[in-house]
Design a protein around this motif. Structure first.
Motif, mmCIF file in Angstrom:
data_model
loop_
_atom_site.group_PDB
_atom_site.id
_atom_site.type_symbol
_atom_site.label_atom_id
_atom_site.label_comp_id
_atom_site.label_asym_id
_atom_site.label_seq_id
_atom_site.Cartn_x
_atom_site.Cartn_y
_atom_site.Cartn_z
ATOM 1 N N HIS A 68 0.835 -1.188 0.000
ATOM 2 C CA HIS A 68 0.000 0.000 0.000
ATOM 3 C C HIS A 68 0.875 1.245 0.000
ATOM 4 O O HIS A 68 1.954 1.256 0.607
ATOM 5 C CB HIS A 68 -0.922 0.018 1.222
ATOM 6 C CG HIS A 68 -1.918 -1.095 1.224
ATOM 7 N ND1 HIS A 68 -2.036 -2.000 2.260
ATOM 8 C CD2 HIS A 68 -2.843 -1.468 0.302
ATOM 9 C CE1 HIS A 68 -2.995 -2.871 1.978
ATOM 10 N NE2 HIS A 68 -3.492 -2.570 0.802
ATOM 11 N N THR A 69 0.408 2.293 -0.643
ATOM 12 C CA THR A 69 1.199 3.524 -0.723
ATOM 13 C C THR A 69 1.214 4.249 0.617
ATOM 14 O O THR A 69 0.339 4.054 1.459
ATOM 15 C CB THR A 69 0.641 4.460 -1.795
ATOM 16 O OG1 THR A 69 -0.672 4.882 -1.399
ATOM 17 C CG2 THR A 69 0.562 3.769 -3.140
ATOM 18 N N ARG A 70 2.226 5.121 0.787
ATOM 19 C CA ARG A 70 2.321 5.935 2.000
ATOM 20 C C ARG A 70 2.487 7.413 1.689
ATOM 21 O O ARG A 70 2.814 8.206 2.570
ATOM 22 C CB ARG A 70 3.487 5.456 2.868
ATOM 23 C CG ARG A 70 3.384 3.986 3.229
ATOM 24 C CD ARG A 70 4.122 3.637 4.476
ATOM 25 N NE ARG A 70 4.257 2.200 4.614
ATOM 26 C CZ ARG A 70 5.018 1.611 5.512
ATOM 27 N NH1 ARG A 70 5.725 2.345 6.368
ATOM 28 N NH2 ARG A 70 5.084 0.296 5.584
ATOM 29 N N SER A 87 5.815 6.916 -3.060
ATOM 30 C CA SER A 87 5.533 5.489 -3.247
ATOM 31 C C SER A 87 4.361 5.290 -4.205
ATOM 32 O O SER A 87 4.349 4.341 -5.002
ATOM 33 C CB SER A 87 5.257 4.815 -1.900
ATOM 34 O OG SER A 87 4.249 5.486 -1.169
ATOM 35 N N ALA A 88 3.396 6.196 -4.176
ATOM 36 C CA ALA A 88 2.272 6.104 -5.113
ATOM 37 C C ALA A 88 2.750 6.255 -6.551
ATOM 38 O O ALA A 88 2.247 5.577 -7.463
ATOM 39 C CB ALA A 88 1.226 7.167 -4.792
ATOM 40 N N ILE A 125 4.341 2.954 -7.766
ATOM 41 C CA ILE A 125 3.329 1.939 -8.039
ATOM 42 C C ILE A 125 2.512 2.310 -9.274
ATOM 43 O O ILE A 125 2.153 1.440 -10.085
ATOM 44 C CB ILE A 125 2.430 1.762 -6.799
ATOM 45 C CG1 ILE A 125 3.256 1.153 -5.660
ATOM 46 C CG2 ILE A 125 1.219 0.885 -7.119
ATOM 47 C CD1 ILE A 125 2.559 1.126 -4.328
ATOM 48 N N ASP A 175 7.415 7.335 3.364
ATOM 49 C CA ASP A 175 7.051 7.376 1.948
ATOM 50 C C ASP A 175 8.293 7.242 1.071
ATOM 51 O O ASP A 175 8.326 6.433 0.139
ATOM 52 C CB ASP A 175 6.306 8.680 1.653
ATOM 53 C CG ASP A 175 5.786 8.745 0.226
ATOM 54 O OD1 ASP A 175 5.416 7.687 -0.325
ATOM 55 O OD2 ASP A 175 5.742 9.864 -0.333
ATOM 56 N N ALA A 216 9.159 3.955 -1.198
ATOM 57 C CA ALA A 216 9.371 4.101 -2.642
ATOM 58 C C ALA A 216 10.706 3.473 -3.053
ATOM 59 O O ALA A 216 10.788 2.767 -4.063
ATOM 60 C CB ALA A 216 9.332 5.583 -3.023
#
Length: 322
Positions: A5-7, A11-12, A15, A38, A42
């Motif tokens: 899951h992203t933080r 990191s988003a 992904i 984060d 990543a």
């Protein structure tokens, strides 16, 4: 392994690049790279592409130029923070083993092992094991990245150390498998990467440091110093971890991972300092400072991890070990 899951936006973005190739990456701005979950997540995701990867993610993305360029941006502030905290120490190649011993002797990290031995609750010990699982379930793999870059005595030394880590070719004796037994004894899921969403930024930094050194040829000397610091500071803490589990009522199957390191790392300590780092420094005299830098970084991130856990346990929120 599933994608974490992203933080946050960093990191988003990584992904998103898995699912939407060519999507833009954000500018990397962080205040505290050591603890920024984060940033560290990543980086960990980028690095993991070079280990076992993720379910339904194209393995070729490990070589994607845009993703590699973003990884370099993620690494820059963290590397700068490491340089600020652990400046290069001047030393001669002849003194590398002594410099490593002096560094370890001067280390005054937090009393995490003592607390786990004498005062930790079962839930706190489980949380410690959850955090450590991010590394121990792939134990030795990051340091093995140095093997093809070495020759002579240094190569023989690292293979001797790593062969023990991999159980001498016996599955039941592999250290990662011994750690799985510890996790099962503590009623924890032992699947590789299962607890990545519970891993703190400090935990991720411990793991990312080894991958940073290991995946960059330029940092091979630091990777060797890191391994030496690992081996030179392992025996006493692992004795305490095993005793802590025995205090909590666990048997030899649960403690074997720690007990094995007490004996093995006492031998590895000398091999790593002299046969590995000492011989490499003789072959590459200009690498002496980088070897010691890698060891100092290892001690620093471990201290940061230990402080984080002890501070959590002084005023703990909900446990991470679930």
């Amino acid at each position: 392994m599933r994608v974490p899951h992203t933080r946050g936006e960093l990191s988003a973005a990584v992904i998103r690049a898995f699912r939407e190739p060519g999507s833009p990456f954000p500018t990397v701005r962080v205040d505290d790279p050591w603890r920024d979950a984060d940033l560290q997540l990543a980086l960990w995701i980028c690095y993991e592409l070079h280990y076992r990867g993720f379910d339904e993610v194209d393995p070729d993305l490990a070589d994607d130029l845009d993703l590699l360029a973003f990884r370099r941006q993620l690494e820059q502030p963290w590397h700068e923070a490491l340089r600020d905290l652990v400046p290069h120490r001047s030393t001669t190649h002849e003194r590398v083993p002594e410099a490593l011993a002096e560094l370890v002797a001067a280390d005054d990290g937090p009393p995490l092992a003592s607390f786990l031995q004498r005062g930790a609750t079962l839930e706190q010990f489980r949380e410690f094991v959850v955090q450590r699982s991010i590394y121990h379930l792939k134990e030795a793999d990051p340091h093995s990245l140095a093997i093809p870059r070495l020759e002579g005595q240094a190569k023989a030394a690292i293979i001797e150390i790593q062969a023990d880590e991999y159980g001498g070719g016996r599955l039941s004796d592999m250290h990662s498998e011994l750690f799985r037994a510890t996790m099962r004894a503590l009623d924890l899921d032992d699947r590789y990467g299962h607890f990545i969403d519970q891993a703190s930024g400090e935990t991720l930094a411990v793991n990312n440091l080894i991958s940073f050194f290991g995946l960059h040829h330029r940092w091979t000397p630091a990777l060797l110093g890191h391994l030496a610091a690992f081996e030179m500071t392992s025996s006493l803490p692992n004795r305490r971890y095993g005793n802590g589990l025995r205090r909590l009522g666990f048997d030899q199957a649960a403690t074997r991972f720690y007990d094995e390191h007490v004996e093995a790392d006492a031998v590895h300590e000398q091999i790593a300092a002299h046969d590995l780092c000492g011989s490499y420094a003789r072959q590459h005299p200009t690498a002496a400072a980088d070897i010691v830098f890698g060891a100092a970084c290892a001690l620093a991130v471990e201290a940061n991890f230990g402080h984080h856990l002890l501070q959590r346990w002084q005023a703990p929120p909900a446990s991470l070990a679930s």
